[in-house]
Design a protein around this motif. Structure first.
Motif, PDB file in Angstrom:
ATOM      1  N   CYS A  73      -2.921  -1.142  10.804  1.00 44.64           N
ATOM      2  CA  CYS A  73      -4.384  -1.591  10.569  1.00 44.64           C
ATOM      3  C   CYS A  73      -4.432  -3.089  11.196  1.00 44.64           C
ATOM      4  CB  CYS A  73      -4.574  -1.578   9.102  1.00 44.64           C
ATOM      5  SG  CYS A  73      -6.489  -2.166   8.822  1.00 44.64           S
ATOM      6  N   LYS A  74      -5.629  -3.448  11.899  1.00 42.53           N
ATOM      7  CA  LYS A  74      -5.922  -4.711  12.231  1.00 42.53           C
ATOM      8  C   LYS A  74      -5.928  -5.558  11.143  1.00 42.53           C
ATOM      9  CE  LYS A  74      -8.488  -3.369  16.497  1.00 42.53           C
ATOM     10  NZ  LYS A  74      -9.849  -3.664  17.210  1.00 42.53           N
ATOM     11  N   VAL A  75      -6.515  -5.393  10.119  1.00 42.10           N
ATOM     12  CA  VAL A  75      -6.848  -6.161   8.998  1.00 42.10           C
ATOM     13  C   VAL A  75      -5.368  -6.657   8.548  1.00 42.10           C
ATOM     14  CG1 VAL A  75      -7.459  -6.501   6.521  1.00 42.10           C
ATOM     15  CG2 VAL A  75      -8.997  -5.076   8.158  1.00 42.10           C
ATOM     16  N   TYR A  76      -4.329  -5.607   8.531  1.00 45.32           N
ATOM     17  CA  TYR A  76      -3.027  -5.747   8.032  1.00 45.32           C
ATOM     18  C   TYR A  76      -2.210  -6.972   8.860  1.00 45.32           C
ATOM     19  CZ  TYR A  76       1.829  -4.294   7.005  1.00 45.32           C
ATOM     20  OH  TYR A  76       3.253  -4.337   6.454  1.00 45.32           O
ATOM     21  N   LYS A  77      -2.501  -6.585  10.205  1.00 49.59           N
ATOM     22  CA  LYS A  77      -2.002  -7.518  11.068  1.00 49.59           C
ATOM     23  C   LYS A  77      -2.414  -9.076  10.990  1.00 49.59           C
ATOM     24  CE  LYS A  77      -0.570  -3.810  14.038  1.00 49.59           C
ATOM     25  NZ  LYS A  77      -0.761  -2.700  15.093  1.00 49.59           N
ATOM     26  N   GLU A  78      -3.928  -9.034  11.008  1.00 45.67           N
ATOM     27  CA  GLU A  78      -4.780 -10.309  11.200  1.00 45.67           C
ATOM     28  C   GLU A  78      -4.183 -11.082   9.912  1.00 45.67           C
ATOM     29  OE1 GLU A  78      -8.612  -9.404  11.953  1.00 45.67           O
ATOM     30  OE2 GLU A  78      -8.368  -8.720  13.944  1.00 45.67           O
ATOM     31  N   ASN A  79      -3.947 -10.628   8.653  1.00 47.56           N
ATOM     32  CA  ASN A  79      -3.682 -11.167   7.491  1.00 47.56           C
ATOM     33  C   ASN A  79      -2.185 -11.293   7.093  1.00 47.56           C
ATOM     34  OD1 ASN A  79      -6.372 -11.761   5.914  1.00 47.56           O
ATOM     35  ND2 ASN A  79      -6.714  -9.967   6.987  1.00 47.56           N
ATOM     36  N   ASN A  80      -1.254 -10.944   8.152  1.00 48.94           N
ATOM     37  CA  ASN A  80       0.240 -11.172   7.992  1.00 48.94           C
ATOM     38  C   ASN A  80       0.836 -10.404   6.883  1.00 48.94           C
ATOM     39  OD1 ASN A  80       0.355 -12.918  10.411  1.00 48.94           O
ATOM     40  ND2 ASN A  80      -0.485 -14.294   9.332  1.00 48.94           N
ATOM     41  N   LEU A  81      -0.015  -9.284   6.585  1.00 50.11           N
ATOM     42  CA  LEU A  81       0.594  -8.460   5.343  1.00 50.11           C
ATOM     43  C   LEU A  81       1.765  -7.772   5.819  1.00 50.11           C
ATOM     44  CD1 LEU A  81      -2.833  -6.638   4.334  1.00 50.11           C
ATOM     45  CD2 LEU A  81      -1.924  -8.848   3.442  1.00 50.11           C
ATOM     46  N   THR A  82       2.843  -7.655   4.572  1.00 52.00           N
ATOM     47  CA  THR A  82       4.188  -7.112   4.882  1.00 52.00           C
ATOM     48  C   THR A  82       4.143  -5.872   3.903  1.00 52.00           C
ATOM     49  OG1 THR A  82       5.021  -8.702   3.211  1.00 52.00           O
ATOM     50  CG2 THR A  82       5.248  -9.357   5.486  1.00 52.00           C
ATOM     51  N   ASN A  83       3.559  -5.634   3.042  1.00 45.37           N
ATOM     52  CA  ASN A  83       3.862  -4.497   2.355  1.00 45.37           C
ATOM     53  C   ASN A  83       3.226  -3.110   2.389  1.00 45.37           C
ATOM     54  OD1 ASN A  83       5.398  -5.826   0.473  1.00 45.37           O
ATOM     55  ND2 ASN A  83       3.701  -6.652  -0.789  1.00 45.37           N
ATOM     56  N   SER A  84       3.365  -2.251   1.968  1.00 36.25           N
ATOM     57  CA  SER A  84       2.612  -0.639   2.252  1.00 36.25           C
ATOM     58  C   SER A  84       2.061  -0.224   0.948  1.00 36.25           C
ATOM     59  CB  SER A  84       3.752   0.383   2.821  1.00 36.25           C
ATOM     60  OG  SER A  84       4.699   0.251   1.759  1.00 36.25           O
ATOM     61  N   TYR A  85       1.391   0.848   1.055  1.00 35.02           N
ATOM     62  CA  TYR A  85       0.674   1.567  -0.015  1.00 35.02           C
ATOM     63  C   TYR A  85       0.006   0.654  -1.232  1.00 35.02           C
ATOM     64  CZ  TYR A  85       3.226   5.736   1.194  1.00 35.02           C
ATOM     65  OH  TYR A  85       3.792   6.898   1.707  1.00 35.02           O
ATOM     66  N   TYR A  86      -0.964  -0.156  -0.484  1.00 34.28           N
ATOM     67  CA  TYR A  86      -1.761  -0.790  -1.312  1.00 34.28           C
ATOM     68  C   TYR A  86      -2.913  -0.218  -2.222  1.00 34.28           C
ATOM     69  CZ  TYR A  86      -0.183  -5.031   1.594  1.00 34.28           C
ATOM     70  OH  TYR A  86       0.370  -6.105   1.924  1.00 34.28           O
ATOM     71  N   CYS A  87      -2.757   1.074  -1.635  1.00 33.55           N
ATOM     72  CA  CYS A  87      -3.821   1.828  -2.385  1.00 33.55           C
ATOM     73  C   CYS A  87      -3.120   2.434  -3.722  1.00 33.55           C
ATOM     74  CB  CYS A  87      -3.890   3.265  -1.522  1.00 33.55           C
ATOM     75  SG  CYS A  87      -2.580   4.163  -1.028  1.00 33.55           S
ATOM     76  N   LEU A  88      -1.684   2.156  -3.730  1.00 34.60           N
ATOM     77  CA  LEU A  88      -1.153   2.790  -5.080  1.00 34.60           C
ATOM     78  C   LEU A  88      -0.456   1.791  -5.895  1.00 34.60           C
ATOM     79  CD1 LEU A  88       0.632   6.033  -3.763  1.00 34.60           C
ATOM     80  CD2 LEU A  88      -1.019   5.980  -5.353  1.00 34.60           C
ATOM     81  N   VAL A  89      -0.278   0.599  -5.362  1.00 37.02           N
ATOM     82  CA  VAL A  89       0.516  -0.590  -6.229  1.00 37.02           C
ATOM     83  C   VAL A  89      -0.386  -1.925  -5.645  1.00 37.02           C
ATOM     84  CG1 VAL A  89       2.506  -1.990  -6.110  1.00 37.02           C
ATOM     85  CG2 VAL A  89       2.684   0.478  -5.858  1.00 37.02           C
ATOM     86  N   GLU A  90      -0.767  -2.638  -6.962  1.00 42.45           N
ATOM     87  CA  GLU A  90      -1.250  -3.681  -6.747  1.00 42.45           C
ATOM     88  C   GLU A  90      -0.634  -4.877  -5.780  1.00 42.45           C
ATOM     89  OE1 GLU A  90      -4.741  -5.608  -7.202  1.00 42.45           O
ATOM     90  OE2 GLU A  90      -4.176  -3.854  -8.433  1.00 42.45           O
ATOM     91  N   ASN A  91      -1.063  -5.082  -4.830  1.00 43.04           N
ATOM     92  CA  ASN A  91      -0.493  -6.042  -3.610  1.00 43.04           C
ATOM     93  C   ASN A  91       0.623  -5.245  -2.913  1.00 43.04           C
ATOM     94  OD1 ASN A  91      -2.281  -8.507  -4.332  1.00 43.04           O
ATOM     95  ND2 ASN A  91      -0.990  -8.826  -6.126  1.00 43.04           N
ATOM     96  N   GLY A  92       0.647  -4.033  -2.864  1.00 42.06           N
ATOM     97  CA  GLY A  92       1.233  -3.285  -2.188  1.00 42.06           C
ATOM     98  C   GLY A  92       3.117  -3.094  -2.752  1.00 42.06           C
ATOM     99  N   LYS A  93       3.573  -2.286  -1.990  1.00 44.58           N
ATOM    100  CA  LYS A  93       4.888  -2.177  -2.597  1.00 44.58           C
ATOM    101  C   LYS A  93       5.984  -2.467  -1.291  1.00 44.58           C
ATOM    102  CE  LYS A  93       6.264   2.394  -2.328  1.00 44.58           C
ATOM    103  NZ  LYS A  93       6.902   3.404  -2.982  1.00 44.58           N
TER     104      LYS A  93
END
Length: 93
Positions: A73-93
């Motif tokens: 996802c572009k949002v993921y890349k542009e915001n330098n996110l590093t986790n996955s499954y943001y839909c299941l775990v707060e702040n991803g896992k």
């Protein structure tokens, strides 16, 4: 929630709706409320939306891991996110 801005721009780049973990039933259940939220001029004050989970928090419908596409996802890349499954775990896992 995290530092990803709740904006229509980010929502337009979001690929959560294409995720294998986001079942057809969940999409149908979320559609009326999501459409109403998207019609608002400013979504920054919307408390929850079924999508853009890295910004709005975990899903109220998704319950199992069936694959994660956050990293594509572009949002993921542009915001330098590093986790996955943001839909299941707060702040991803």
């Amino acid at each position: 929630m995290g530092s990803v801005e709740k904006s229509k721009e980010n929502l337009s780049k979001c690929i959560c709706m294409k995720c294998p973990s986001y079942s057809f039933a969940c999409k149908m259940k979320a559609m009326p409320k999501n459409v109403m939220s998207m019609m608002k001029g400013d979504i920054s004050k919307v408390e929850h939306m079924e999508g853009l989970f890295c910004s709005f928090g975990i899903s109220k419908c998704i319950t199992e891991e069936k694959g994660c596409i956050c990293g594509d996802c572009k949002v993921y890349k542009e915001n330098n996110l590093t986790n996955s499954y943001y839909c299941l775990v707060e702040n991803g896992k």
